[in-house]
Design a protein around this motif. Structure first.
Motif, PDB file in Angstrom:
ATOM      1  N   VAL A  96       0.834  -1.207   0.000  1.00  0.00           N
ATOM      2  CA  VAL A  96       0.000   0.000   0.000  1.00  0.00           C
ATOM      3  C   VAL A  96       0.866   1.253   0.000  1.00  0.00           C
ATOM      4  O   VAL A  96       0.539   2.249  -0.650  1.00  0.00           O
ATOM      5  CB  VAL A  96      -0.981  -0.017   1.200  1.00  0.00           C
ATOM      6  CG1 VAL A  96      -1.666   1.326   1.383  1.00  0.00           C
ATOM      7  CG2 VAL A  96      -2.014  -1.115   1.008  1.00  0.00           C
ATOM      8  N   SER A  97       1.985   1.221   0.707  1.00  0.00           N
ATOM      9  CA  SER A  97       2.890   2.372   0.728  1.00  0.00           C
ATOM     10  C   SER A  97       3.429   2.677  -0.663  1.00  0.00           C
ATOM     11  O   SER A  97       3.499   3.840  -1.074  1.00  0.00           O
ATOM     12  CB  SER A  97       4.042   2.128   1.703  1.00  0.00           C
ATOM     13  OG  SER A  97       3.551   2.031   3.014  1.00  0.00           O
ATOM     14  N   VAL A  98       3.789   1.640  -1.412  1.00  0.00           N
ATOM     15  CA  VAL A  98       4.270   1.834  -2.782  1.00  0.00           C
ATOM     16  C   VAL A  98       3.155   2.403  -3.654  1.00  0.00           C
ATOM     17  O   VAL A  98       3.362   3.367  -4.399  1.00  0.00           O
ATOM     18  CB  VAL A  98       4.823   0.515  -3.368  1.00  0.00           C
ATOM     19  CG1 VAL A  98       5.064   0.635  -4.871  1.00  0.00           C
ATOM     20  CG2 VAL A  98       6.097   0.106  -2.652  1.00  0.00           C
ATOM     21  N   VAL A  99       1.957   1.836  -3.543  1.00  0.00           N
ATOM     22  CA  VAL A  99       0.826   2.313  -4.341  1.00  0.00           C
ATOM     23  C   VAL A  99       0.467   3.743  -3.943  1.00  0.00           C
ATOM     24  O   VAL A  99       0.218   4.595  -4.795  1.00  0.00           O
ATOM     25  CB  VAL A  99      -0.386   1.367  -4.187  1.00  0.00           C
ATOM     26  CG1 VAL A  99      -1.637   1.967  -4.812  1.00  0.00           C
ATOM     27  CG2 VAL A  99      -0.070   0.009  -4.805  1.00  0.00           C
ATOM     28  N   ALA A 100       0.453   4.031  -2.640  1.00  0.00           N
ATOM     29  CA  ALA A 100       0.113   5.382  -2.167  1.00  0.00           C
ATOM     30  C   ALA A 100       1.152   6.407  -2.625  1.00  0.00           C
ATOM     31  O   ALA A 100       0.815   7.558  -2.881  1.00  0.00           O
ATOM     32  CB  ALA A 100      -0.015   5.391  -0.642  1.00  0.00           C
ATOM     33  N   PHE A 101       2.397   5.986  -2.729  1.00  0.00           N
ATOM     34  CA  PHE A 101       3.442   6.882  -3.227  1.00  0.00           C
ATOM     35  C   PHE A 101       3.109   7.352  -4.641  1.00  0.00           C
ATOM     36  O   PHE A 101       3.368   8.485  -5.010  1.00  0.00           O
ATOM     37  CB  PHE A 101       4.805   6.174  -3.196  1.00  0.00           C
ATOM     38  CG  PHE A 101       5.943   7.030  -3.652  1.00  0.00           C
ATOM     39  CD1 PHE A 101       6.437   8.047  -2.847  1.00  0.00           C
ATOM     40  CD2 PHE A 101       6.515   6.821  -4.905  1.00  0.00           C
ATOM     41  CE1 PHE A 101       7.479   8.844  -3.287  1.00  0.00           C
ATOM     42  CE2 PHE A 101       7.560   7.619  -5.348  1.00  0.00           C
ATOM     43  CZ  PHE A 101       8.046   8.631  -4.537  1.00  0.00           C
TER      44      PHE A 101
ATOM     45  N   GLY B  66      -1.428   8.327  -4.096  1.00  0.00           N
ATOM     46  CA  GLY B  66      -1.904   9.085  -2.935  1.00  0.00           C
ATOM     47  C   GLY B  66      -2.752   8.254  -1.993  1.00  0.00           C
ATOM     48  O   GLY B  66      -3.172   7.148  -2.304  1.00  0.00           O
ATOM     49  N   TRP B  67      -2.973   8.834  -0.822  1.00  0.00           N
ATOM     50  CA  TRP B  67      -3.800   8.204   0.210  1.00  0.00           C
ATOM     51  C   TRP B  67      -5.219   8.729   0.084  1.00  0.00           C
ATOM     52  O   TRP B  67      -5.428   9.814  -0.460  1.00  0.00           O
ATOM     53  CB  TRP B  67      -3.248   8.535   1.598  1.00  0.00           C
ATOM     54  CG  TRP B  67      -1.926   7.898   1.873  1.00  0.00           C
ATOM     55  CD1 TRP B  67      -0.696   8.447   1.668  1.00  0.00           C
ATOM     56  CD2 TRP B  67      -1.693   6.582   2.366  1.00  0.00           C
ATOM     57  NE1 TRP B  67       0.284   7.558   2.028  1.00  0.00           N
ATOM     58  CE2 TRP B  67      -0.295   6.401   2.461  1.00  0.00           C
ATOM     59  CE3 TRP B  67      -2.517   5.537   2.746  1.00  0.00           C
ATOM     60  CZ2 TRP B  67       0.284   5.222   2.906  1.00  0.00           C
ATOM     61  CZ3 TRP B  67      -1.949   4.358   3.203  1.00  0.00           C
ATOM     62  CH2 TRP B  67      -0.561   4.214   3.278  1.00  0.00           C
ATOM     63  N   PRO B  68      -6.202   8.018   0.615  1.00  0.00           N
ATOM     64  CA  PRO B  68      -7.562   8.573   0.601  1.00  0.00           C
ATOM     65  C   PRO B  68      -7.624   9.808   1.498  1.00  0.00           C
ATOM     66  O   PRO B  68      -6.879   9.917   2.469  1.00  0.00           O
ATOM     67  CB  PRO B  68      -8.426   7.436   1.157  1.00  0.00           C
ATOM     68  CG  PRO B  68      -7.494   6.503   1.839  1.00  0.00           C
ATOM     69  CD  PRO B  68      -6.142   6.696   1.225  1.00  0.00           C
TER      70      PRO B  68
END
Length: 153
Positions: free
Chosen positions: A55-60, A63-65
């Protein structure tokens, strides 16, 4: 058929094959740790760490919700999936060494299909209604018969 149309089926088959091994590994871990609950805790901790990294890689990238989106999410949705997963993993770690992987999954698949058909038929949990038909009932009956054969023979 496009890759986007085929991908969900292929990934579901791959995930299903991988999930078949999970109870065997968690059952072994349960034996080593002396408890299916401890094995489930280790399994979920490892899974949580792997998902945190993913999730950290994807959020990078995406973005985060937003805080508003998080605040508007019904609170039970933050808990129920994990609670049901914990029940599954703990039960699998406990039952598989006792009844075998084949019997565990035969019973699991039969129960899942019957429950899934009820969820579809009645449109439970926000799922679009999909009526039970005679052919779907026949399929569930055959799967249940198959489960009985696997467990009892």
């Amino acid at each position: 058929m496009s890759l986007n149309a085929v991908a969900p089926y292929v990934l579901t088959l791959v995930a299903g094959a991988m999930v078949a091994a999970q109870p065997a590994f968690n059952g072994q871990l349960s034996g080593h740790l002396g408890s299916p609950i401890r094995a489930a805790l280790v399994s979920f901790t490892a899974g949580a760490l792997i998902m945190l990294a993913t999730v950290s890689v994807v959020a990078f990238r995406s973005g985060w919700p937003s805080p508003e989106r998080i605040m508007n999410t019904p609170p039970h949705l933050f808990v129920i999936g994990g609670a049901l997963g914990a029940l599954f993993v703990t039960t699998a770690a406990w039952a598989t060494p006792k009844i075998g992987t084949g019997s565990f999954f035969a019973l699991l698949f039969a129960a899942q299909l019957i429950a899934a058909m009820a969820i579809d038929h009645f449109g439970l949990f926000g799922i679009e209604e999909r009526s039970v038909t005679l052919m779907r009932l026949l399929g569930a009956g055959l799967l249940t018969l198959g489960a009985w054969l696997v467990v009892n023979h």
